[in-house]
Design a protein around this motif. Structure first.
Motif, PDB file in Angstrom:
ATOM      1  N   PRO A   1       1.390 -17.138  -4.223  1.00 19.75           N
ATOM      2  CA  PRO A   1       0.669 -15.988  -3.664  1.00 19.75           C
ATOM      3  C   PRO A   1      -0.052 -15.181  -4.734  1.00 19.75           C
ATOM      4  CG  PRO A   1       2.911 -16.124  -2.794  1.00 19.75           C
ATOM      5  CD  PRO A   1       2.834 -17.072  -3.952  1.00 19.75           C
ATOM      6  N   ASP A   2      -1.058 -14.441  -4.293  1.00 19.94           N
ATOM      7  CA  ASP A   2      -1.767 -13.518  -5.170  1.00 19.94           C
ATOM      8  C   ASP A   2      -1.085 -12.159  -5.233  1.00 19.94           C
ATOM      9  OD1 ASP A   2      -3.643 -15.324  -5.911  1.00 19.94           O
ATOM     10  OD2 ASP A   2      -5.309 -14.449  -4.812  1.00 19.94           O
ATOM     11  N   GLN A   3      -0.135 -11.882  -4.356  1.00 19.17           N
ATOM     12  CA  GLN A   3       0.599 -10.624  -4.413  1.00 19.17           C
ATOM     13  C   GLN A   3       1.986 -10.881  -4.984  1.00 19.17           C
ATOM     14  OE1 GLN A   3       0.985  -9.103  -0.381  1.00 19.17           O
ATOM     15  NE2 GLN A   3       2.660 -10.466   0.110  1.00 19.17           N
ATOM     16  N   PRO A   4       2.625  -9.871  -5.575  1.00 19.48           N
ATOM     17  CA  PRO A   4       2.104  -8.535  -5.849  1.00 19.48           C
ATOM     18  C   PRO A   4       1.412  -8.500  -7.209  1.00 19.48           C
ATOM     19  CG  PRO A   4       4.403  -8.622  -6.448  1.00 19.48           C
ATOM     20  CD  PRO A   4       4.053  -9.994  -5.912  1.00 19.48           C
ATOM     21  N   GLY A   5       0.899  -7.346  -7.609  1.00 19.22           N
ATOM     22  CA  GLY A   5       0.287  -7.189  -8.918  1.00 19.22           C
ATOM     23  C   GLY A   5      -1.215  -7.306  -8.882  1.00 19.22           C
ATOM     24  N   ILE A   6      -1.853  -6.966  -9.995  1.00 24.11           N
ATOM     25  CA  ILE A   6      -3.316  -6.978 -10.073  1.00 24.11           C
ATOM     26  C   ILE A   6      -3.851  -8.322 -10.544  1.00 24.11           C
ATOM     27  CG2 ILE A   6      -3.347  -6.057 -12.429  1.00 24.11           C
ATOM     28  CD1 ILE A   6      -5.936  -4.585 -11.694  1.00 24.11           C
TER      29      ILE A   6
ATOM     30  N   LEU B   1      -2.716 -19.640   3.593  1.00 18.56           N
ATOM     31  CA  LEU B   1      -1.665 -18.777   3.053  1.00 18.56           C
ATOM     32  C   LEU B   1      -1.927 -17.350   3.520  1.00 18.56           C
ATOM     33  CD1 LEU B   1       0.809 -18.338   1.286  1.00 18.56           C
ATOM     34  CD2 LEU B   1      -0.694 -18.159  -0.703  1.00 18.56           C
ATOM     35  N   LEU B   2      -0.942 -16.776   4.195  1.00 17.15           N
ATOM     36  CA  LEU B   2      -1.007 -15.393   4.666  1.00 17.15           C
ATOM     37  C   LEU B   2      -0.131 -14.530   3.774  1.00 17.15           C
ATOM     38  CD1 LEU B   2      -1.720 -13.155   6.734  1.00 17.15           C
ATOM     39  CD2 LEU B   2       0.271 -13.918   8.064  1.00 17.15           C
ATOM     40  N   GLU B   3      -0.724 -13.488   3.194  1.00 11.86           N
ATOM     41  CA  GLU B   3       0.003 -12.536   2.358  1.00 11.86           C
ATOM     42  C   GLU B   3      -0.177 -11.146   2.965  1.00 11.86           C
ATOM     43  OE1 GLU B   3      -1.078 -12.904  -1.780  1.00 11.86           O
ATOM     44  OE2 GLU B   3      -1.665 -15.003  -1.503  1.00 11.86           O
ATOM     45  N   THR B   4       0.919 -10.519   3.341  1.00 13.09           N
ATOM     46  CA  THR B   4       0.833  -9.210   3.969  1.00 13.09           C
ATOM     47  C   THR B   4       2.040  -8.377   3.573  1.00 13.09           C
ATOM     48  OG1 THR B   4       0.455  -8.069   6.080  1.00 13.09           O
ATOM     49  CG2 THR B   4       2.022  -9.909   6.089  1.00 13.09           C
ATOM     50  N   GLY B   5       2.054  -7.114   3.987  1.00 13.62           N
ATOM     51  CA  GLY B   5       3.166  -6.263   3.613  1.00 13.62           C
ATOM     52  C   GLY B   5       2.937  -4.822   4.018  1.00 13.62           C
ATOM     53  N   LEU B   6       3.721  -3.949   3.414  1.00 20.10           N
ATOM     54  CA  LEU B   6       3.670  -2.518   3.678  1.00 20.10           C
ATOM     55  C   LEU B   6       3.521  -1.788   2.353  1.00 20.10           C
ATOM     56  CD1 LEU B   6       4.005  -0.149   5.714  1.00 20.10           C
ATOM     57  CD2 LEU B   6       6.464  -0.251   5.237  1.00 20.10           C
ATOM     58  N   GLY B   7       2.530  -0.889   2.270  1.00 20.33           N
ATOM     59  CA  GLY B   7       2.305  -0.107   1.061  1.00 20.33           C
ATOM     60  C   GLY B   7       2.492   1.376   1.323  1.00 20.33           C
ATOM     61  N   TYR B   8       3.030   2.069   0.334  1.00 25.72           N
ATOM     62  CA  TYR B   8       3.234   3.519   0.427  1.00 25.72           C
ATOM     63  C   TYR B   8       2.833   4.148  -0.896  1.00 25.72           C
ATOM     64  CZ  TYR B   8       5.710   8.005   0.303  1.00 25.72           C
ATOM     65  OH  TYR B   8       6.019   9.335   0.170  1.00 25.72           O
ATOM     66  N   SER B   9       2.070   5.230  -0.843  1.00 23.84           N
ATOM     67  CA  SER B   9       1.699   5.940  -2.063  1.00 23.84           C
ATOM     68  C   SER B   9       1.887   7.437  -1.868  1.00 23.84           C
ATOM     69  CB  SER B   9       0.238   5.642  -2.445  1.00 23.84           C
ATOM     70  OG  SER B   9      -0.661   6.213  -1.514  1.00 23.84           O
ATOM     71  N   ARG B  10       2.206   8.118  -2.961  1.00 25.90           N
ATOM     72  CA  ARG B  10       2.358   9.573  -2.940  1.00 25.90           C
ATOM     73  C   ARG B  10       1.701  10.148  -4.176  1.00 25.90           C
ATOM     74  NH1 ARG B  10       8.534  11.312  -3.610  1.00 25.90           N
ATOM     75  NH2 ARG B  10       7.478  13.265  -4.157  1.00 25.90           N
ATOM     76  N   ASP B  11       1.161  11.369  -4.006  1.00 29.07           N
ATOM     77  CA  ASP B  11       0.402  11.962  -5.098  1.00 29.07           C
ATOM     78  C   ASP B  11       0.404  13.480  -4.946  1.00 29.07           C
ATOM     79  OD1 ASP B  11      -1.505  11.718  -7.377  1.00 29.07           O
ATOM     80  OD2 ASP B  11      -2.848  12.701  -5.958  1.00 29.07           O
TER      81      ASP B  11
ATOM     82  N   LEU C   1      -3.936 -10.318   2.978  1.00 29.73           N
ATOM     83  CA  LEU C   1      -4.880 -11.291   2.424  1.00 29.73           C
ATOM     84  C   LEU C   1      -4.639 -12.627   3.112  1.00 29.73           C
ATOM     85  CD1 LEU C   1      -6.942 -12.379   0.327  1.00 29.73           C
ATOM     86  CD2 LEU C   1      -5.017 -12.691  -1.250  1.00 29.73           C
ATOM     87  N   LEU C   2      -5.709 -13.208   3.668  1.00 21.64           N
ATOM     88  CA  LEU C   2      -5.641 -14.510   4.321  1.00 21.64           C
ATOM     89  C   LEU C   2      -6.506 -15.478   3.527  1.00 21.64           C
ATOM     90  CD1 LEU C   2      -4.374 -15.911   6.762  1.00 21.64           C
ATOM     91  CD2 LEU C   2      -6.421 -15.316   8.080  1.00 21.64           C
ATOM     92  N   ARG C   3      -5.905 -16.593   3.093  1.00 17.84           N
ATOM     93  CA  ARG C   3      -6.587 -17.562   2.226  1.00 17.84           C
ATOM     94  C   ARG C   3      -6.670 -18.921   2.922  1.00 17.84           C
ATOM     95  NH1 ARG C   3      -2.860 -17.124  -3.011  1.00 17.84           N
ATOM     96  NH2 ARG C   3      -4.389 -18.619  -3.841  1.00 17.84           N
ATOM     97  N   PHE C   4      -7.892 -19.469   3.011  1.00 24.80           N
ATOM     98  CA  PHE C   4      -8.131 -20.770   3.644  1.00 24.80           C
ATOM     99  C   PHE C   4      -8.669 -21.734   2.583  1.00 24.80           C
ATOM    100  CE2 PHE C   4      -8.894 -17.448   6.748  1.00 24.80           C
ATOM    101  CZ  PHE C   4      -8.237 -17.881   7.887  1.00 24.80           C
ATOM    102  N   GLY C   5      -8.021 -22.872   2.397  1.00 23.44           N
ATOM    103  CA  GLY C   5      -8.517 -23.857   1.447  1.00 23.44           C
ATOM    104  C   GLY C   5      -9.493 -24.814   2.110  1.00 23.44           C
TER     105      GLY C   5
ATOM    106  N   VAL D   1       5.373 -10.059   2.127  1.00 23.90           N
ATOM    107  CA  VAL D   1       5.821 -11.382   2.528  1.00 23.90           C
ATOM    108  C   VAL D   1       4.618 -12.311   2.495  1.00 23.90           C
ATOM    109  CG1 VAL D   1       5.491 -10.827   4.984  1.00 23.90           C
ATOM    110  CG2 VAL D   1       6.952 -12.748   4.329  1.00 23.90           C
ATOM    111  N   SER D   2       4.825 -13.528   2.001  1.00 26.64           N
ATOM    112  CA  SER D   2       3.774 -14.543   1.935  1.00 26.64           C
ATOM    113  C   SER D   2       4.270 -15.796   2.638  1.00 26.64           C
ATOM    114  CB  SER D   2       3.418 -14.864   0.481  1.00 26.64           C
ATOM    115  OG  SER D   2       2.984 -13.701  -0.204  1.00 26.64           O
ATOM    116  N   ILE D   3       3.430 -16.337   3.535  1.00 29.65           N
ATOM    117  CA  ILE D   3       3.815 -17.484   4.349  1.00 29.65           C
ATOM    118  C   ILE D   3       2.717 -18.538   4.260  1.00 29.65           C
ATOM    119  CG2 ILE D   3       4.502 -18.274   6.639  1.00 29.65           C
ATOM    120  CD1 ILE D   3       5.124 -15.344   7.321  1.00 29.65           C
ATOM    121  N   GLY D   4       3.088 -19.752   3.898  1.00 32.00           N
ATOM    122  CA  GLY D   4       2.136 -20.845   3.809  1.00 32.00           C
ATOM    123  C   GLY D   4       2.171 -21.722   5.048  1.00 32.00           C
ATOM    124  N   PHE D   5       1.001 -22.243   5.409  1.00 26.21           N
ATOM    125  CA  PHE D   5       0.879 -23.116   6.582  1.00 26.21           C
ATOM    126  C   PHE D   5       0.183 -24.418   6.195  1.00 26.21           C
ATOM    127  CE2 PHE D   5       0.737 -18.716   8.011  1.00 26.21           C
ATOM    128  CZ  PHE D   5       1.704 -18.691   8.994  1.00 26.21           C
TER     129      PHE D   5
END
Length: 303
Positions: free
Chosen positions: A63-68, A81-91, A106-110, A299-303
């Motif tokens: 997967p391309d997540q997490p990180g830059i 490959l489906l990469e999804t999740g929940l993000g929270y930020s505070r400032d 992020l949805l990736r199709f080869g 969570v990342s799930i490959g098909f």
């Protein structure tokens, strides 16, 4: 009011450290050597083990997540490959305390072995901002913009020669989101990601690139160019768990154009199966233009 930073919730890609195929091959060899099969069957199993390990490694998602720092690999022809999740930020800055939630996806199709088509968004977002002096609170919710893009894997990594894995990524962020979270027009970006396989299954990554954005009318309008730069270091915790640290600059521009969004972060990934990975991350903002804290579960799930 929008969350600060160009991508406040989406913490892209630190590739899991290498070495999965080597471990699986070693495990198969140990299992085979302990069995009581005849010598001919044992020899056949040992000879086939590297092929099985290579097949397993090929089927294991990256997967391309997490990180830059996104992975230099693509998903492979005919794979998704489906990469999804929940993000929270505070400032808290300039007299305003804000909280935001998002569902980065992020949805990736080869469509070829070295090419993939990508659809990316921060998904559904909720923002709450409170004036610390008056207590007045503003709320906004809706959908983030969607980006369409491609990734081209141009070079395999080779730890023996210190040759990095390389990939180019071209994205176009579309002004398709809800009014509170919509950007200005189509914003292209071009990035190059590089990964090195290090001894003891450690890995290092770099990503750099440019993006073109548009200032809002209240800021004078017009286009500008900004930069993207990040570095990561990953290591194995055990056969299924990996850790990483990163320094992420996902928005590098002048103060007039949004300033510099820079953070330091760490996280872990857990490979439950060759086609399923969970991850968790935390980033600390280092500049005024960056949210103080960004947390992510994915969570990342490959098909």
């Amino acid at each position: 009011m929008r969350p600060r930073g160009r991508h406040p919730a989406r913490r892209r890609a630190c590739r899991r450290p290498g070495g999965w195929a080597k471990r699986e091959e070693a495990d198969m060899t140990r299992i085979s050597s302990r069995s009581a099969m005849p010598a001919l069957v044992l020899g056949t199993t040992l000879a086939a083990a590297p092929a099985f390990a290579a097949e397993d490694a090929k089927d294991t998602i990256e997967p391309d997540q997490p990180g830059i720092v996104e992975s230099s690999s693509t998903v492979g022809k005919g794979r998704v490959l489906l990469e999804t999740g929940l993000g929270y930020s505070r400032d808290k800055s300039d007299g305003v305390r804000s909280r935001s939630w998002s569902t980065p996806t992020l949805l990736r199709f080869g469509f070829a072995e070295d090419w993939e088509f990508r659809v990316e968004t921060d998904g559904y977002q909720r923002l709450r901002a409170t004036d610390t002096a008056t207590g007045a609170t503003a709320r906004a919710s809706g959908w983030a913009d969607t980006a369409l893009g491609v990734k081209w894997h141009v070079q395999e990594s080779d730890g023996d020669t210190n040759k990095p894995g390389l990939a180019w990524l071209l994205h176009f962020d579309m002004d398709s989101g809800s009014a509170a979270f919509r950007g200005q027009g189509v914003r292209p970006s071009l990035r190059l990601t590089a990964e090195w396989d290090l001894p003891r299954d450690w890995s290092a990554g770099l990503i750099g690139g440019l993006y073109r954005d548009r200032r809002e009318a209240g800021d004078g309008g017009g286009h500008y160019i900004g930069g993207i730069l990040g570095a990561s270091l990953g290591w194995p915790i055990n056969d299924r768990w990996k850790g990483y640290v990163e320094l992420a600059g996902d928005q590098l521009a002048s103060n007039r154009n949004g300033g510099r969004s820079i953070s330091a972060g760490t996280g872990v990934t857990w490979l439950l199966d060759r086609r399923l990975q969970l991850d968790a991350s935390i980033n600390r903002g280092l500049t005024r233009q960056t949210a103080d804290w960004v947390l992510g579960l994915g969570v990342s799930i490959g098909f």
